[in-house]
Design an enzyme around this catalytic site. Structure first.
Site, PDB file in Angstrom:
ATOM      1  N   HIS A  98       0.866  -1.196   0.000  1.00  0.00           N
ATOM      2  CA  HIS A  98       0.000   0.000   0.000  1.00  0.00           C
ATOM      3  C   HIS A  98       0.894   1.235   0.000  1.00  0.00           C
ATOM      4  O   HIS A  98       1.379   1.673   1.043  1.00  0.00           O
ATOM      5  CB  HIS A  98      -0.919   0.002   1.235  1.00  0.00           C
ATOM      6  CG  HIS A  98      -1.948   1.083   1.193  1.00  0.00           C
ATOM      7  ND1 HIS A  98      -3.298   0.834   1.369  1.00  0.00           N
ATOM      8  CD2 HIS A  98      -1.859   2.424   1.005  1.00  0.00           C
ATOM      9  CE1 HIS A  98      -3.984   1.965   1.286  1.00  0.00           C
ATOM     10  NE2 HIS A  98      -3.115   2.950   1.076  1.00  0.00           N
TER      11      HIS A  98
ATOM     12  N   HIS B  55       1.633   5.283  -1.646  1.00  0.00           N
ATOM     13  CA  HIS B  55       1.238   6.461  -2.430  1.00  0.00           C
ATOM     14  C   HIS B  55       2.487   7.078  -3.044  1.00  0.00           C
ATOM     15  O   HIS B  55       3.387   7.511  -2.331  1.00  0.00           O
ATOM     16  CB  HIS B  55       0.534   7.494  -1.534  1.00  0.00           C
ATOM     17  CG  HIS B  55      -0.765   6.997  -0.991  1.00  0.00           C
ATOM     18  ND1 HIS B  55      -1.944   7.096  -1.687  1.00  0.00           N
ATOM     19  CD2 HIS B  55      -1.068   6.357   0.160  1.00  0.00           C
ATOM     20  CE1 HIS B  55      -2.927   6.545  -0.982  1.00  0.00           C
ATOM     21  NE2 HIS B  55      -2.426   6.087   0.153  1.00  0.00           N
TER      22      HIS B  55
ATOM     23  N   ASN C  73      -5.258   7.238  -6.125  1.00  0.00           N
ATOM     24  CA  ASN C  73      -6.033   8.444  -5.786  1.00  0.00           C
ATOM     25  C   ASN C  73      -5.318   9.729  -6.207  1.00  0.00           C
ATOM     26  O   ASN C  73      -4.964  10.580  -5.397  1.00  0.00           O
ATOM     27  CB  ASN C  73      -6.400   8.478  -4.295  1.00  0.00           C
ATOM     28  CG  ASN C  73      -5.203   8.349  -3.368  1.00  0.00           C
ATOM     29  OD1 ASN C  73      -4.205   7.727  -3.725  1.00  0.00           O
ATOM     30  ND2 ASN C  73      -5.301   8.930  -2.192  1.00  0.00           N
TER      31      ASN C  73
ATOM     32  N   LYS D 119      -8.782  -0.376  -6.176  1.00  0.00           N
ATOM     33  CA  LYS D 119      -8.916   0.214  -4.836  1.00  0.00           C
ATOM     34  C   LYS D 119     -10.256   0.920  -4.712  1.00  0.00           C
ATOM     35  O   LYS D 119     -10.581   1.793  -5.516  1.00  0.00           O
ATOM     36  CB  LYS D 119      -7.785   1.231  -4.626  1.00  0.00           C
ATOM     37  CG  LYS D 119      -7.891   2.060  -3.343  1.00  0.00           C
ATOM     38  CD  LYS D 119      -7.505   1.266  -2.106  1.00  0.00           C
ATOM     39  CE  LYS D 119      -7.624   2.100  -0.831  1.00  0.00           C
ATOM     40  NZ  LYS D 119      -6.547   3.055  -0.657  1.00  0.00           N
TER      41      LYS D 119
ATOM     42  N   HIS E  72     -10.433   1.073   1.395  1.00  0.00           N
ATOM     43  CA  HIS E  72     -10.215   1.996   2.512  1.00  0.00           C
ATOM     44  C   HIS E  72     -11.485   1.932   3.356  1.00  0.00           C
ATOM     45  O   HIS E  72     -12.497   2.523   3.002  1.00  0.00           O
ATOM     46  CB  HIS E  72      -9.975   3.418   2.006  1.00  0.00           C
ATOM     47  CG  HIS E  72      -9.740   4.410   3.118  1.00  0.00           C
ATOM     48  ND1 HIS E  72      -8.614   5.199   3.207  1.00  0.00           N
ATOM     49  CD2 HIS E  72     -10.485   4.717   4.207  1.00  0.00           C
ATOM     50  CE1 HIS E  72      -8.690   5.944   4.294  1.00  0.00           C
ATOM     51  NE2 HIS E  72      -9.818   5.681   4.910  1.00  0.00           N
TER      52      HIS E  72
ATOM     53  N   HIS F 213      -4.702  -0.822   5.511  1.00  0.00           N
ATOM     54  CA  HIS F 213      -4.206  -0.071   6.685  1.00  0.00           C
ATOM     55  C   HIS F 213      -5.151  -0.182   7.886  1.00  0.00           C
ATOM     56  O   HIS F 213      -5.641   0.805   8.386  1.00  0.00           O
ATOM     57  CB  HIS F 213      -3.937   1.401   6.334  1.00  0.00           C
ATOM     58  CG  HIS F 213      -5.017   2.078   5.530  1.00  0.00           C
ATOM     59  ND1 HIS F 213      -6.335   2.095   5.904  1.00  0.00           N
ATOM     60  CD2 HIS F 213      -4.954   2.759   4.359  1.00  0.00           C
ATOM     61  CE1 HIS F 213      -7.033   2.758   5.014  1.00  0.00           C
ATOM     62  NE2 HIS F 213      -6.215   3.171   4.055  1.00  0.00           N
TER      63      HIS F 213
ATOM     64  N   ASP G 197       1.312   2.546   3.516  1.00  0.00           N
ATOM     65  CA  ASP G 197       0.451   3.733   3.369  1.00  0.00           C
ATOM     66  C   ASP G 197       1.295   5.002   3.466  1.00  0.00           C
ATOM     67  O   ASP G 197       0.819   6.044   3.905  1.00  0.00           O
ATOM     68  CB  ASP G 197      -0.685   3.746   4.386  1.00  0.00           C
ATOM     69  CG  ASP G 197      -1.773   4.761   4.016  1.00  0.00           C
ATOM     70  OD1 ASP G 197      -1.802   5.228   2.865  1.00  0.00           O
ATOM     71  OD2 ASP G 197      -2.584   5.117   4.906  1.00  0.00           O
TER      72      ASP G 197
ATOM     73  N   HIS H 148       3.203  14.488   1.746  1.00  0.00           N
ATOM     74  CA  HIS H 148       2.620  15.813   1.503  1.00  0.00           C
ATOM     75  C   HIS H 148       3.758  16.815   1.631  1.00  0.00           C
ATOM     76  O   HIS H 148       4.691  16.595   2.416  1.00  0.00           O
ATOM     77  CB  HIS H 148       1.557  16.154   2.552  1.00  0.00           C
ATOM     78  CG  HIS H 148       0.309  15.331   2.453  1.00  0.00           C
ATOM     79  ND1 HIS H 148      -0.666  15.554   1.518  1.00  0.00           N
ATOM     80  CD2 HIS H 148      -0.120  14.281   3.196  1.00  0.00           C
ATOM     81  CE1 HIS H 148      -1.653  14.675   1.678  1.00  0.00           C
ATOM     82  NE2 HIS H 148      -1.343  13.888   2.693  1.00  0.00           N
TER      83      HIS H 148
ATOM     84  N   ALA I 234      -3.734  14.715   5.886  1.00  0.00           N
ATOM     85  CA  ALA I 234      -3.554  13.423   6.548  1.00  0.00           C
ATOM     86  C   ALA I 234      -2.530  12.576   5.813  1.00  0.00           C
ATOM     87  O   ALA I 234      -2.600  12.431   4.590  1.00  0.00           O
ATOM     88  CB  ALA I 234      -4.887  12.690   6.624  1.00  0.00           C
TER      89      ALA I 234
END
Lengths: 337, 337
Positions: A12, A14, A40, A95, A134, A168, A240, A244, A256
């Site tokens: 998982h 990003h 996403n 997902k 999720h 997660h 996960d 950012h 988040a």
């Protein structure tokens, strides 16, 4: 002390897009053979063309072939069998996001009507495409995941051949669901094995530990630790890791996500050693995922050594967990084969 | 629509010291006849000389006599009757902090051994000095206040004539304790009547809504709302308005505290109107406190009008709750008499 891991997988991850992808791709993938890459983006990755184009951008950002991005689609109830048969060769999973529940999930699913979801999910089941979920409702922040368990159970019952990955997980309720339904699996992050809400908001407020699902109670962490440390056969590591920019984490209205990918293996080694469970780390970090997903990961060997490592203050402007702090393990060598 | 309030009192206010005191004193006191001023300075206010000197600094910062600072001491188990008799004329209450539980509380009480506390608390009981308590254990952040209720009950039983104020209560458990012990009272903030943990960490992380005790569950807020809106006779308004410089709220490791004093009456008017309870606002904002503390507040009339008011982005560098947002009431006039 040295520790050798074979073909670590992050189930998982990003990687974002554009400048952020360029900034963090190498740090996020260097120590892994491959990772399930979340879809996403804005707009979400939801066609074959978008998947192949995103995969190409990821490969370009990494700059080598030493890592396999296992691509995913952003679930839409409108996906039908013809569409999925056509896209299947490009993806490893799909997902599902409840609408509006986390970063860039506005286009997700509202309500979980089995009949509405049936065409897409039965096609996925027939084609053996795992569904990553999720799992949070839009309820009170500490209850969202536990409230979602009945939706997991509903889906698991309605689509018994569909592999459903509870992503997660953060609660004892999700852990309990694992053993109730044959087709429920789970990923667990490193940060949810290490922190509770006390670490986020018990002292000063710590934006770099703020994530979704939010870290829960000590009893929840204990339940997660138990299945991770024993490498429960239905549990896989998924970081996960969610970068950012610094300003989006440290300003008012902090986004988040915890950025852990570059230090995930090091932290896992420290945690498993502390709990005398190092013999299960290989299964948690690779073996279980290989079996559950039926993938044959790139051969990659990672050697860690037990020597203090000061975590950088940032990776190209992204602040990692434990920034500027010392952790017990460092990466000694990463080699193909 | 206009609304007239007589002698509003804030029974829990942080005015800080030095530059911060100068910056926020007027904004924090303008619409109130008086306030219980908390003693958690560095070092804490714990002698007669320190109380009188602090009071003088407060008066100087306000620059007029239109407000009464009801002074408090920082509780120490070593206070004896002679000391308390001597200091009594300068103070209205004594504030007890568990050690290390909030801003500048390092010198507070560790453990709550009744016999160790008996000399000081019996002397306070004899001299009719109320004990204000920050009631949190050092347990899990969502449980700290509920866990402390048994300490409230222990103190209330051991010192039945001592007035014990449960400060800034946030849970249904504290509300329930109110009716079980004759000598337990409570203050409630405006922010705990408005927000839950969802507002702090359910969407983006909101540092300006982060406070101690942390905002709890919807059911807890409902319990607080009920006793506030009915102006339960043992409940008083206490803003716990707690200014921090902007940088201390918006950086990593954000300090706990919500700055509400300048807009507290306006928000209360809006809230009580919404719940058709405006007839109880005078008791909640002044009548109950006057009776419980036996004080005769300065005569001050505050007229609010129902006209949209845009909350400033900051008051001399301190960001208030609802900064830059519109609220329904504004202050029309504040006059003595």
């Amino acid at each position: 002390m040295e520790l050798t891991l074979q073909a670590p997988l992050d189930m998982h991850l990003h990687l974002r897009d554009g400048e952020m992808l360029e900034n963090i791709a190498n740090a996020s993938t260097h120590t892994f053979s491959g990772a399930i890459v979340m879809p996403n983006l804005v707009p979400p990755v939801s066609s074959k063309e978008e998947v192949t184009a995103y995969k190409k951008r990821i490969r370009h950002a990494i700059g080598n072939e030493d890592f396999t991005p296992y691509m995913t689609l952003f679930f839409k109830p409108s996906y039908d069998k013809t569409f999925l048969e056509n896209v299947k060769e490009e993806i490893t999973a799909i997902k599902l996001y409840p609408a509006g529940i986390t970063t860039n999930s506005e286009g997700g699913v509202s309500g979980f009507d089995v009949e509405e979801l049936r065409p897409a999910l039965e096609a996925m089941s027939d084609l053996n495409i795992p569904l990553c979920v999720h799992g949070e409702t839009n309820g009170f922040v500490m209850d969202r995941e536990a409230e979602f368990v009945h939706i997991y159970e509903k889906l698991a019952t309605a689509f018994p051949k569909l592999k459903i990955i509870m992503e997660h997980i953060t609660t004892k309720e999700s852990v309990a669901a694992l053993d109730k339904f044959e087709n429920l699996y789970a990923t667990i992050t490193i940060h949810h094995l290490l922190i509770t809400l006390d670490d986020v908001a018990g002292g000063m407020l710590q934006p770099h530990l703020f994530c979704k699902p939010i870290a829960k109670r000590p009893q929840d962490r204990e339940a997660l630790l138990k299945v991770a440390l024993e490498a429960h056969p239905k549990v896989m590591f998924g970081s996960d890791s969610a970068p950012h920019p610094k300003h989006a984490k440290e300003n008012c209205g902090c986004a988040a996500g915890v950025f852990t990918a570059p230090i995930a293996l090091q932290l896992l080694a420290e945690l498993f050693e502390k709990h005398h469970a190092l013999e299960n780390l290989q299964a948690f970090i690779s073996g279980n995922a290989t079996r559950i997903y039926g993938v044959s990961p790139l051969k990659k060997t990672v050697i860690l050594e037990k020597k203090p490592f000061k975590v950088p203050s940032d990776y190209n402007g992204v602040v990692p967990m434990f920034a500027n702090e010392e952790i017990a393990y460092r990466i000694k060598e990463v080699k193909l084969g």
